[in-house]
Write an enzyme that holds these catalytic residues in place. Structure first.
Site, PDB file in Angstrom:
ATOM      1  N   ASP A  82       0.859  -1.166   0.000  1.00 59.96           N
ATOM      2  CA  ASP A  82       0.000   0.000   0.000  1.00 59.96           C
ATOM      3  C   ASP A  82       0.908   1.233   0.000  1.00 59.96           C
ATOM      4  O   ASP A  82       2.135   1.127   0.102  1.00 59.96           O
ATOM      5  CB  ASP A  82      -0.936  -0.013   1.207  1.00 59.96           C
ATOM      6  CG  ASP A  82      -2.238   0.742   0.941  1.00 59.96           C
ATOM      7  OD1 ASP A  82      -2.229   1.652   0.090  1.00 59.96           O
ATOM      8  OD2 ASP A  82      -3.248   0.441   1.592  1.00 59.96           O
ATOM      9  N   TYR A  83       0.306   2.388  -0.081  1.00 55.10           N
ATOM     10  CA  TYR A  83       1.014   3.660  -0.233  1.00 55.10           C
ATOM     11  C   TYR A  83       2.054   3.845   0.885  1.00 55.10           C
ATOM     12  O   TYR A  83       1.695   3.962   2.048  1.00 55.10           O
ATOM     13  CB  TYR A  83      -0.020   4.787  -0.186  1.00 55.10           C
ATOM     14  CG  TYR A  83       0.397   6.108  -0.742  1.00 55.10           C
ATOM     15  CD1 TYR A  83      -0.071   6.533  -1.984  1.00 55.10           C
ATOM     16  CD2 TYR A  83       1.228   6.968  -0.040  1.00 55.10           C
ATOM     17  CE1 TYR A  83       0.276   7.771  -2.505  1.00 55.10           C
ATOM     18  CE2 TYR A  83       1.586   8.200  -0.545  1.00 55.10           C
ATOM     19  CZ  TYR A  83       1.104   8.602  -1.784  1.00 55.10           C
ATOM     20  OH  TYR A  83       1.452   9.836  -2.279  1.00 55.10           O
TER      21      TYR A  83
END
Length: 788
Positions: A312-313
């Site tokens: 994820d980010y």
């Protein structure tokens, strides 16, 4: 059909045009291998690949041509900045693309921008490897469907699959070939904002949705011009974070993981999902992004996943704050765990070569990750035609079309859940004067809800517009705002982001209510749209108070005092605590965030053009103190006696009953359905025998309607404690007015299986309770004995 025929013709032309290019590329690869072998020596051998895998020889050739820097570059997924400006806000990406240091980009859309960016990769970089372009296409692209939590209330997998099929058609027409969806985190805590992005509290329903969404996105041919690669997320357990606070800690037993939280992820893997995104939370004390047990042993070795994984980010960088080490350490930890692609953080890009030199990782691991990403690009057809998703004609003719908008309207109407309808206040009568009141009743920008990043909010349909359109010229719709979303300006500002303004009115709360009352006095019935704005739920939108804001409650109380019938249209991205509203308002329609056509869909249901059939996929609590609350809980050693509200030294509260406000599976209709007696084909079963469960359902009204008939099972005694109920089947059936339909389920011993304390998936002989009904609370029960 015409557009599909044209597209097939284009595909054939693409094949002819690129045959020579493909041949030249293969020749280049062969020559390149010889040059590398002659002057540089042979590269490290890649990990063995299963026989029969497509593209593997080509990937082998390409890996032998690549430098270590270029291999690591394929593992790098930077964001392209604001989607409205594309590369302009991140000009540093261009040199990296030319240097082979970028494997893909996300948050850039539009055929022209993507074609121009792809051109840099395939014409300006040394090896001309195409990029993969991703985006958060969560519940539609330009045509926006209900938020996923709303979609889960449809209980119709064909419609769920259709919604993601349309999303894929639109997104690929605009250059996108990869979506970060479906999100299938089980959640039982509505304080968590991202419950809006998920599929509810039940692993069975969520698993069916996971499979349907993957099939809709990916179709049966990823090289097709109108399919895209899906990415199941967030692996794993993200929906179980403590206190409902985003990015927080998760801690649970493995028995619970396998039985309650893992099934939807596994269903997506079984459906052939192309990629998996790691979650932010820790598991057994190790963040998912660096957790080898999770990302390799479970995902690849136990489940056989052969696609690629992505963080994820900034998920790798965030392991520093988790206390796992510096950027080089956590980047090596992630690669060793089985992560293939680093989203935004560039820890792989900046540290893996040094870790390789120091022996913390191996080149074989880098090769394996690079191979999986290259394979995905081959599977998407990007090596055959890097511009296959850059057809300007498709972008001009296949997005936000009338047929797609009609599908969104139909699906949205099926997602609405009628919670209460005393004295048949609904449906509304056309030709009356109706007061429509609420802070977002004339606000189209908030109709699409959270994670609608590609939507043109100005084209969405507000409820005021929808009611005027469906009500027609004979119906007089009078509107007043009545209240702001929040009384506190600073709080409202925090939920008015991402291009979804609430148009705050600076008049006093009393002045707004007086105006609303003046409008209400001129009407025969009042419709009050209250609840949340779009960004009151979603990522980083946790709430400790999940009631309707107090100023909106004050407005509702004032409207009720008029003595006129009041319909509460409840808009939210989560189950809300609405006990007082449920006790006081005669009719409540829960609409979630119904999408770009939401105003029309809600109006369709309000005026009876569509008979509501949505069923809750999450439990509504009486108050915040009951959270987490869910239907398929375990019993205790001191359960409350059936029918009792309170017993001392039993598992209950002093101030509220254990019962939910609205149970899982609940939803009313304008029809009246009566369940007859359930019948079972057997009382005693052995081995592979099949149990047939039948129940007649009669529509006793004069309105055709759909009922969702639900089957639950309880394993009365097991080697580990078992839930009091588990959904094991359902059928959504259309029953004409006055007719009776007999619904039959077939139950096999596969439906009895669970993971025991040794994490073996099997069933055990014993007594089972079979339940059938219209929701998890209102069921008939019979018992059977089933032995091996």
């Amino acid at each position: 059909m015409a557009s599909r025929n044209w597209a097939l013709s284009m595909k054939n032309r693409h094949t002819l045009l690129h045959q020579k290019i493909t041949l030249d590329m293969r020749n280049l690869l062969v020559v390149g291998m010889m040059i590398v072998s002659l002057f540089l020596g042979s590269c490290s051998a890649p990990d063995p690949i299963q026989a029969g895998e497509p593209y593997e020889a080509q990937i082998d050739s390409l890996l032998n041509l690549m430098t270590i820097e270029e291999k690591i570059g394929q593992l790098n997924l930077p964001g392209a900045g604001d989607i409205s400006t594309g590369l302009a806000s991140n000009t540093g990406i261009v040199p990296k693309i030319k240097a082979g240091q970028v494997g893909g980009l996300f948050n850039i859309s539009g055929v022209e921008k993507i074609r121009a960016t792809q051109q840099i990769a395939v014409e300006k970089s040394r090896l001309k490897i195409p990029l993969i372009f991703g985006m958060d296409v969560i519940h539609g692209y330009k045509t926006v469907f209900p938020i996923p939590l709303g979609l889960s209330c449809v209980w119709d997998m064909e419609l769920i699959e259709l919604s993601t099929r349309i999303a894929a058609q639109e997104a690929t027409a605009d250059g996108i070939s990869w979506t970060f969806s479906p999100m299938v985190d089980i959640c039982r805590d509505p304080r968590w904002g991202r419950i809006s992005e998920g599929v509810g509290e039940d692993p069975y329903l969520a698993s069916l949705m996971a499979g349907a969404m993957v099939r809709g996105y990916q179709g049966d041919d990823l090289t097709a011009f109108n399919t895209m690669m899906a990415c199941v997320k967030h692996f794993a357990l993200y929906g179980a974070i403590e206190a409902g606070r985003d990015y927080n800690t998760v801690d649970m037993s493995r028995v619970r993981m396998y039985n309650e939280y893992f099934p939807p992820y596994k269903a997506a893997i079984d459906a052939g999902v192309g990629s998996v995104m790691a979650s932010f939370n820790e598991i057994d004390g190790i963040p998912a992004t660096g957790n080898r047990w999770l990302m390799t042993e479970v995902l690849r070795e136990q489940w056989g996943f052969d696609g690629f994984s992505v963080t994820d980010y900034t998920g790798i960088n965030e392991m520093i704050d988790h206390g796992m080490g510096d950027l080089q350490t956590v980047s090596a930890l992630a690669l060793n765990a089985g992560i293939d692609m680093d989203m935004v953080g560039e820890g792989f890009l900046t540290t893996l070569k040094k870790s390789l030199e120091e022996g913390a990782i191996t080149e074989a691991q880098i090769d394996a990750a690079c191979r999986r990403i290259l394979r995905a690009k081959f599977e998407l057809g990007l090596f055959e035609d890097p511009y296959r998703y850059c057809d300007i004609q498709r972008s001009e003719t296949e997005i936000y079309t009338a047929d797609k908008r009609q599908a969104a309207r139909k699906i949205a109407a099926q997602s609405l859940v009628l919670l209460k309808n005393e004295e048949n206040v609904l449906p509304l009568k056309k030709g009356e004067t109706i007061a429509l009141i609420g802070p977002l009743a004339n606000n189209k920008e908030n109709m699409t809800g959270t994670w609608s990043v590609a939507a043109d909010f100005t084209k969405s349909i507000s409820l005021l517009e929808g009611m005027k359109a469906v009500g027609g010229a004979r119906t007089n719709i009078l509107y007043a705002k009545g209240a702001n979303v929040y009384e506190e300006a600073d709080l409202e500002a925090r939920v008015s982001i991402f291009g979804k303004p609430t148009y705050r009115d600076e008049r006093s709360a009393d002045a707004l209510i007086r105006e609303a009352l003046a409008v209400a006095q001129k009407s025969e019935v009042i419709v009050a749209l209250l609840g949340e704005s779009a960004e009151m739920s979603g990522e980083s939108s946790s709430r400790s108070d999940i009631s309707i804001p107090q100023n909106q409650q004050n407005l509702l109380k004032a409207l009720l005092k008029t003595g006129k019938p009041v319909v509460l249209v409840l808009q939210s991205g989560r189950p809300l605590a609405i006990k007082w509203e449920s006790e006081s308002v005669p009719a409540i329609l829960n609409t979630w965030f119904a999408g770009s056509e939401g105003g029309l869909a809600i109006a369709d249901v309000l005026f009876g053009e569509v008979n509501p059939s949505g069923k809750l996929s999450t439990t509504f609590p009486q108050n915040i103190g009951q959270v987490p609350i869910y239907y398929n809980h375990k019993n205790t050693g001191r359960p409350l006696a059936e029918g009792q509200w309170f017993q001392k030294f039993r598992s209950n509260y002093l101030d509220v009953s254990n019962e939910p406000l609205y149970p899982f599976g609940f939803g009313l209709s304008y029809s009246t359905f009566e369940f007859g007696d359930m019948t079972l084909s057997h009382q005693e079963l052995k081995g592979a025998e099949v149990l047939r469960v039948s129940v007649p359902v009669t529509n006793e009204s004069d309105v055709d309607g759909k009922e969702v008939v639900q089957l639950y099972i309880r394993d009365v005694m097991g080697s580990i404690t078992r839930p009091v109920q588990e959904l094991k089947g359902f059928q959504k059936v259309l029953i004409a007015a006055g007719e009776t339909v007999t619904v039959t389920f077939e139950v096999t011993n596969e439906d009895l299986k669970f993971y025991n304390s040794d994490l073996e998936f099997d069933w055990e002989s014993g007594e089972f309770e079979i339940m059938v009904g219209a929701n998890s609370r209102d069921v008939q029960r019979q018992k059977v004995n089933w032995t091996k």
